[in-house]
Design a protein around this motif. Structure first.
Motif, PDB file in Angstrom:
ATOM      1  N   ASP A 222       3.478 -11.286   8.357  1.00  0.00           N
ATOM      2  CA  ASP A 222       2.445 -11.887   7.515  1.00  0.00           C
ATOM      3  C   ASP A 222       1.653 -10.854   6.718  1.00  0.00           C
ATOM      4  OD1 ASP A 222       1.232 -10.760   9.733  1.00  0.00           O
ATOM      5  OD2 ASP A 222      -0.297 -12.319   9.910  1.00  0.00           O
ATOM      6  N   GLN A 223       1.989  -9.567   6.862  1.00  0.00           N
ATOM      7  CA  GLN A 223       1.259  -8.514   6.161  1.00  0.00           C
ATOM      8  C   GLN A 223       2.130  -7.668   5.237  1.00  0.00           C
ATOM      9  OE1 GLN A 223      -1.341  -6.072   8.643  1.00  0.00           O
ATOM     10  NE2 GLN A 223      -1.449  -7.692  10.191  1.00  0.00           N
ATOM     11  N   LYS A 224       3.366  -7.411   5.654  1.00  0.00           N
ATOM     12  CA  LYS A 224       4.149  -6.366   4.981  1.00  0.00           C
ATOM     13  C   LYS A 224       4.448  -6.653   3.510  1.00  0.00           C
ATOM     14  CE  LYS A 224       8.713  -7.975   6.564  1.00  0.00           C
ATOM     15  NZ  LYS A 224       9.922  -7.563   7.327  1.00  0.00           N
ATOM     16  N   LEU A 225       4.604  -7.909   3.135  1.00  0.00           N
ATOM     17  CA  LEU A 225       4.926  -8.204   1.743  1.00  0.00           C
ATOM     18  C   LEU A 225       3.772  -7.879   0.812  1.00  0.00           C
ATOM     19  CD1 LEU A 225       6.946 -11.531   2.048  1.00  0.00           C
ATOM     20  CD2 LEU A 225       7.811  -9.197   1.775  1.00  0.00           C
ATOM     21  N   ASP A 226       2.542  -7.960   1.319  1.00  0.00           N
ATOM     22  CA  ASP A 226       1.375  -7.600   0.513  1.00  0.00           C
ATOM     23  C   ASP A 226       1.077  -6.110   0.551  1.00  0.00           C
ATOM     24  OD1 ASP A 226       0.757 -10.141  -0.468  1.00  0.00           O
ATOM     25  OD2 ASP A 226      -0.447 -10.654   1.295  1.00  0.00           O
ATOM     26  N   ASN A 227       1.577  -5.424   1.572  1.00  0.00           N
ATOM     27  CA  ASN A 227       1.232  -4.012   1.770  1.00  0.00           C
ATOM     28  C   ASN A 227       2.343  -3.040   1.393  1.00  0.00           C
ATOM     29  OD1 ASN A 227      -1.198  -4.900   2.864  1.00  0.00           O
ATOM     30  ND2 ASN A 227      -0.388  -4.933   4.948  1.00  0.00           N
ATOM     31  N   CYS A 228       3.539  -3.542   1.172  1.00  0.00           N
ATOM     32  CA  CYS A 228       4.688  -2.660   0.917  1.00  0.00           C
ATOM     33  C   CYS A 228       5.445  -3.081  -0.336  1.00  0.00           C
ATOM     34  CB  CYS A 228       5.653  -2.683   2.107  1.00  0.00           C
ATOM     35  SG  CYS A 228       4.931  -2.111   3.655  1.00  0.00           S
ATOM     36  N   LYS A 241       3.367 -11.574  -1.474  1.00  0.00           N
ATOM     37  CA  LYS A 241       4.063 -12.717  -0.865  1.00  0.00           C
ATOM     38  C   LYS A 241       4.715 -13.610  -1.913  1.00  0.00           C
ATOM     39  CE  LYS A 241       1.281 -13.110   3.392  1.00  0.00           C
ATOM     40  NZ  LYS A 241       0.243 -12.106   3.125  1.00  0.00           N
ATOM     41  N   LYS A 242       4.115 -13.681  -3.083  1.00  0.00           N
ATOM     42  CA  LYS A 242       4.659 -14.508  -4.156  1.00  0.00           C
ATOM     43  C   LYS A 242       5.164 -13.645  -5.321  1.00  0.00           C
ATOM     44  CE  LYS A 242       1.584 -18.382  -3.068  1.00  0.00           C
ATOM     45  NZ  LYS A 242       0.544 -19.307  -3.592  1.00  0.00           N
ATOM     46  N   ASN A 243       5.387 -12.350  -5.031  1.00  0.00           N
ATOM     47  CA  ASN A 243       5.810 -11.418  -6.086  1.00  0.00           C
ATOM     48  C   ASN A 243       4.866 -11.469  -7.279  1.00  0.00           C
ATOM     49  OD1 ASN A 243       8.068 -10.341  -4.765  1.00  0.00           O
ATOM     50  ND2 ASN A 243       9.365 -12.037  -5.432  1.00  0.00           N
ATOM     51  N   GLU A 244       3.573 -11.492  -6.968  1.00  0.00           N
ATOM     52  CA  GLU A 244       2.573 -11.679  -8.014  1.00  0.00           C
ATOM     53  C   GLU A 244       1.963 -10.378  -8.522  1.00  0.00           C
ATOM     54  OE1 GLU A 244       0.240 -11.817  -4.105  1.00  0.00           O
ATOM     55  OE2 GLU A 244       2.235 -12.282  -4.865  1.00  0.00           O
TER      56      GLU A 244
END
Length: 340
Positions: A222-228, A241-244
């Motif tokens: 729940d964290q890595k997509l926003d942090n990496c 998370k949404k490739n934003e």
């Protein structure tokens, strides 16, 4: 009549030794071991043509746990020993298993020179930002202010970035992954195994006893997509998370985070792992969470002649020109004297 010899089909179980694995329960080392054993049988190399060389530390127990040739060497010297082995036995695929303490403190000099020479080695550095085997002292990668048994009031050292050291040493292959990100780690190890030259891989490894949770930002689903940011050659640097969100370069050549609904996609930074100039890879290695999203994957993958290959070519050429040589004659060449 065909002279081809078919190799037996191997599985990860074939690379499991009969030794009891002696790491702490839930240590990240178990996952790294499992992924290495998963990759080895896919390479089409007989077990007897693998060698694992390690130094000192928790990670350096590794050679006991793979059913190949191996050597548990001395503190920080694994790259030097592995270099000698690769030169003497170019037919072997040689892996170096080291940690942030073993490889970047007493072993920093050996590591740097193996990398700059581009010896055909696969160097896997387990980075847990702590000395685990000696029970929780700070290491060269421990963050500033880290309180440990040897820094009870907080570390005042500036931490080393393993990837920055590798890229600054002109490494031809540099990558990073996380111990529990099984699919990604397997991909990175496969890429490293197929690279000709020094392949340096940093693996964020959780020491759940002395530095638990240090890399949750990169391991928690729940964290890595926003942090990496997951690097892919030829693709823009996009994350979230949404490739934003994405990364673009500012006018003064620094990477900055932007929202994709506010910029043109073509203005983003596109990853080029094949670039001969390592400066972009170095900039990516300097991006550190929480100040910026942290890149994961292959930072650099370029081709350059290997030290062991050029050395053996040189030896072959000299032998062809001058003959195999005579060691006894060499000992008695020039001024000699006798001690009675």
């Amino acid at each position: 009549m065909s002279t081809e010899v078919s190799l037996p089909v191997l599985s990860p179980k074939d690379f499991a030794s009969d030794q009891e694995i002696r790491w702490c329960p839930r240590c990240g080392d178990y996952s790294i071991l499992a992924q290495v054993k998963k990759v080895l049988p896919t390479l089409g190399i007989p077990r007897e043509n693998f060698a694992f060389i390690s130094g000192i530390g928790c990670s350096s127990r590794f050679p006991y746990y793979v059913d190949t040739y191996g050597l548990h060497s001395i503190h920080g010297r694994a790259p030097a020993i592995a270099t000698g082995l690769k030169i003497a036995r170019p037919d072997l695929q040689v892996w170096v298993i080291t940690g942030d303490g073993d490889g970047l403190s007493i072993g920093g000099n050996h590591l740097m020179h193996a990398i700059r020479r581009n010896v055909d080695l696969k160097i896997i550095m387990f980075n847990n930002q702590i000395y685990g085997l000696t029970k929780g002292q700070y290491s060269p990668t421990s963050p500033h202010g880290k309180k440990t048994k040897s820094t009870p009031f907080g570390s005042i050292d500036h931490p080393l970035s393993p990837l920055s050291v590798a890229i600054g040493s002109e490494a031809t292959f540099v990558a990073r992954s996380v111990d529990v990100d099984i699919k990604h780690l397997t991909m990175v190890l496969e890429r490293a195994a197929h690279h000709r030259g020094t392949a340096f891989v940093e693996v964020y490894q959780d020491c759940n006893v002395f530095n638990s949770g240090a890399f949750e930002f990169a391991s928690k689903k729940d964290q890595k997509l926003d942090n990496c940011i997951y690097l892919e050659h030829g693709k823009p640097l996009i994350f979230g998370k949404k490739n934003e969100q994405g990364i673009r370069m500012t006018g003064d050549g620094r990477p900055e985070v932007v929202n994709l609904d506010e910029v043109n996609r073509d203005d983003l930074l596109f990853h080029d792992e094949k670039a001969d100039d390592p400066s972009l890879a170095f900039q990516l290695a300097r991006m550190r969470w929480p100040e910026a999203p942290e890149p994961m994957g292959v930072f650099r993958s370029v081709e350059r002649p290997t030290y062991d290959g050029e050395l053996n070519e040189q030896l072959d050429a000299v032998i062809e020109k001058n003959g195999p040589g005579d060691l006894e004659a060499l000992f008695n060449t020039g001024d000699t004297w006798e001690v009675t």
